[in-house]
Write a protein that holds these residues in place. Sequence first.
Motif, PDB file in Angstrom:
ATOM      1  N   ARG A  53      -5.267  20.140  47.671  1.00 59.41           N
ATOM      2  CA  ARG A  53      -3.861  20.306  48.096  1.00 59.41           C
ATOM      3  C   ARG A  53      -3.386  21.742  47.917  1.00 59.41           C
ATOM      4  O   ARG A  53      -2.204  22.019  47.938  1.00 59.41           O
ATOM      5  N   MET A  54      -4.331  22.674  47.726  1.00 59.56           N
ATOM      6  CA  MET A  54      -4.003  24.085  47.540  1.00 59.56           C
ATOM      7  C   MET A  54      -4.078  24.805  48.889  1.00 59.56           C
ATOM      8  O   MET A  54      -4.819  24.396  49.786  1.00 59.56           O
ATOM      9  N   ILE A  55      -3.313  25.894  48.985  1.00 56.30           N
ATOM     10  CA  ILE A  55      -3.292  26.699  50.201  1.00 56.30           C
ATOM     11  C   ILE A  55      -3.808  28.095  49.877  1.00 56.30           C
ATOM     12  O   ILE A  55      -3.439  28.679  48.861  1.00 56.30           O
ATOM     13  N   SER A  56      -4.626  28.625  50.772  1.00 54.90           N
ATOM     14  CA  SER A  56      -5.045  30.028  50.692  1.00 54.90           C
ATOM     15  C   SER A  56      -4.310  30.775  51.797  1.00 54.90           C
ATOM     16  O   SER A  56      -4.242  30.297  52.933  1.00 54.90           O
ATOM     17  N   TRP A  57      -3.771  31.944  51.427  1.00 55.23           N
ATOM     18  CA  TRP A  57      -3.031  32.766  52.383  1.00 55.23           C
ATOM     19  C   TRP A  57      -3.712  34.100  52.576  1.00 55.23           C
ATOM     20  O   TRP A  57      -4.246  34.686  51.642  1.00 55.23           O
ATOM     21  N   SER A  58      -3.617  34.618  53.787  1.00 54.02           N
ATOM     22  CA  SER A  58      -4.047  35.990  54.030  1.00 54.02           C
ATOM     23  C   SER A  58      -2.909  36.918  53.596  1.00 54.02           C
ATOM     24  O   SER A  58      -1.784  36.475  53.327  1.00 54.02           O
ATOM     25  N   THR A  83       3.309  30.829  40.787  1.00 55.53           N
ATOM     26  CA  THR A  83       3.307  29.453  41.277  1.00 55.53           C
ATOM     27  C   THR A  83       2.073  29.227  42.145  1.00 55.53           C
ATOM     28  O   THR A  83       1.783  30.025  43.025  1.00 55.53           O
ATOM     29  N   PRO A  84       1.342  28.130  41.917  1.00 56.50           N
ATOM     30  CA  PRO A  84       0.195  27.856  42.799  1.00 56.50           C
ATOM     31  C   PRO A  84       0.688  27.523  44.207  1.00 56.50           C
ATOM     32  O   PRO A  84       1.733  26.892  44.381  1.00 56.50           O
ATOM     33  N   LEU A  85      -0.055  27.969  45.199  1.00 61.61           N
ATOM     34  CA  LEU A  85       0.317  27.712  46.587  1.00 61.61           C
ATOM     35  C   LEU A  85      -0.134  26.305  46.971  1.00 61.61           C
ATOM     36  O   LEU A  85      -1.314  26.067  47.208  1.00 61.61           O
ATOM     37  N   THR A  86       0.827  25.384  47.018  1.00 64.18           N
ATOM     38  CA  THR A  86       0.565  24.012  47.436  1.00 64.18           C
ATOM     39  C   THR A  86       1.459  23.697  48.625  1.00 64.18           C
ATOM     40  O   THR A  86       2.383  24.446  48.943  1.00 64.18           O
ATOM     41  N   MET A  87       1.197  22.561  49.268  1.00 62.22           N
ATOM     42  CA  MET A  87       2.038  22.160  50.404  1.00 62.22           C
ATOM     43  C   MET A  87       3.479  21.938  49.953  1.00 62.22           C
ATOM     44  O   MET A  87       4.409  22.323  50.663  1.00 62.22           O
ATOM     45  N   ASN A  88       3.685  21.317  48.799  1.00 61.33           N
ATOM     46  CA  ASN A  88       5.055  21.100  48.316  1.00 61.33           C
ATOM     47  C   ASN A  88       5.774  22.419  48.093  1.00 61.33           C
ATOM     48  O   ASN A  88       6.944  22.567  48.440  1.00 61.33           O
ATOM     49  N   TRP A  89       5.076  23.387  47.492  1.00 63.48           N
ATOM     50  CA  TRP A  89       5.677  24.705  47.289  1.00 63.48           C
ATOM     51  C   TRP A  89       6.028  25.322  48.629  1.00 63.48           C
ATOM     52  O   TRP A  89       7.106  25.875  48.815  1.00 63.48           O
ATOM     53  N   ASP A  97      15.509  22.465  58.307  1.00 62.55           N
ATOM     54  CA  ASP A  97      14.261  22.343  59.063  1.00 62.55           C
ATOM     55  C   ASP A  97      13.153  21.619  58.300  1.00 62.55           C
ATOM     56  O   ASP A  97      12.156  21.211  58.883  1.00 62.55           O
ATOM     57  N   ARG A  98      13.309  21.475  56.997  1.00 60.68           N
ATOM     58  CA  ARG A  98      12.225  21.000  56.133  1.00 60.68           C
ATOM     59  C   ARG A  98      11.676  19.634  56.557  1.00 60.68           C
ATOM     60  O   ARG A  98      10.460  19.463  56.707  1.00 60.68           O
ATOM     61  N   GLU A  99      12.530  18.669  56.747  1.00 59.92           N
ATOM     62  CA  GLU A  99      12.074  17.309  57.074  1.00 59.92           C
ATOM     63  C   GLU A  99      11.331  17.286  58.408  1.00 59.92           C
ATOM     64  O   GLU A  99      10.297  16.622  58.547  1.00 59.92           O
ATOM     65  N   ARG A 100      11.815  18.039  59.387  1.00 66.16           N
ATOM     66  CA  ARG A 100      11.182  18.091  60.704  1.00 66.16           C
ATOM     67  C   ARG A 100       9.774  18.690  60.595  1.00 66.16           C
ATOM     68  O   ARG A 100       8.817  18.172  61.184  1.00 66.16           O
ATOM     69  N   VAL A 101       9.623  19.754  59.813  1.00 62.20           N
ATOM     70  CA  VAL A 101       8.312  20.387  59.637  1.00 62.20           C
ATOM     71  C   VAL A 101       7.368  19.439  58.900  1.00 62.20           C
ATOM     72  O   VAL A 101       6.205  19.277  59.289  1.00 62.20           O
ATOM     73  N   GLN A 102       7.852  18.793  57.844  1.00 58.42           N
ATOM     74  CA  GLN A 102       7.016  17.853  57.099  1.00 58.42           C
ATOM     75  C   GLN A 102       6.518  16.738  58.019  1.00 58.42           C
ATOM     76  O   GLN A 102       5.355  16.338  57.952  1.00 58.42           O
TER      77      GLN A 102
END
Length: 184
Positions: free
Chosen positions: A37-42, A58-64, A73-78
Amino acid sequence: ISDQYQQTMEYNANKEFQKETERMLNYGIFIWNADSRMISWSDGLFQIFEYNRNTLVTPLTMNWYFNQIVEDDRERVQKVVTEALEEKKEFEIEYSILTGKGNLKIVNTKGTVVVDNKNHPIRMIGNTRDITHIKKVEVDLQRNLRELNRSNKELEEFAYAASHDLQEPLRKITTFGSRLSQKF
């Protein structure tokens, strides 16, 4: 020069090329791991979101990530992301974020779900592009277009009134010319 040295040089050159391309095109790449559930970013995404890779604790997660999206916009994106994961399909969505420095930006995210041989999602990869400037230009163009249409309507009304007002003197000149012609 050894092959390993040459490969290292090419790798570094490619990495610099990617960073410069992301900076110039105002985008960044992400990889979301379904298991951790972790995200890697460029680096490009860190720039868009105005966070420093080295100081972000903060670890990069989807919730973060979802918490960076403005509430409207949050609910629409989720919903779009969840649907893409469930249906194992691509998605594209435009939304607003609040950056680490408190700036409001409009971004466009495209992503796709990568599955294993059992058709289970293993990761989501994609890119996010800062389109704030593009949206500002679109708003300005729409405003200018409305102003131009209003101005054109005023000019049409003026031309109609001027044309109507000039017809009466022309009629009088024509009538006077006819009388002169008849008399002489």
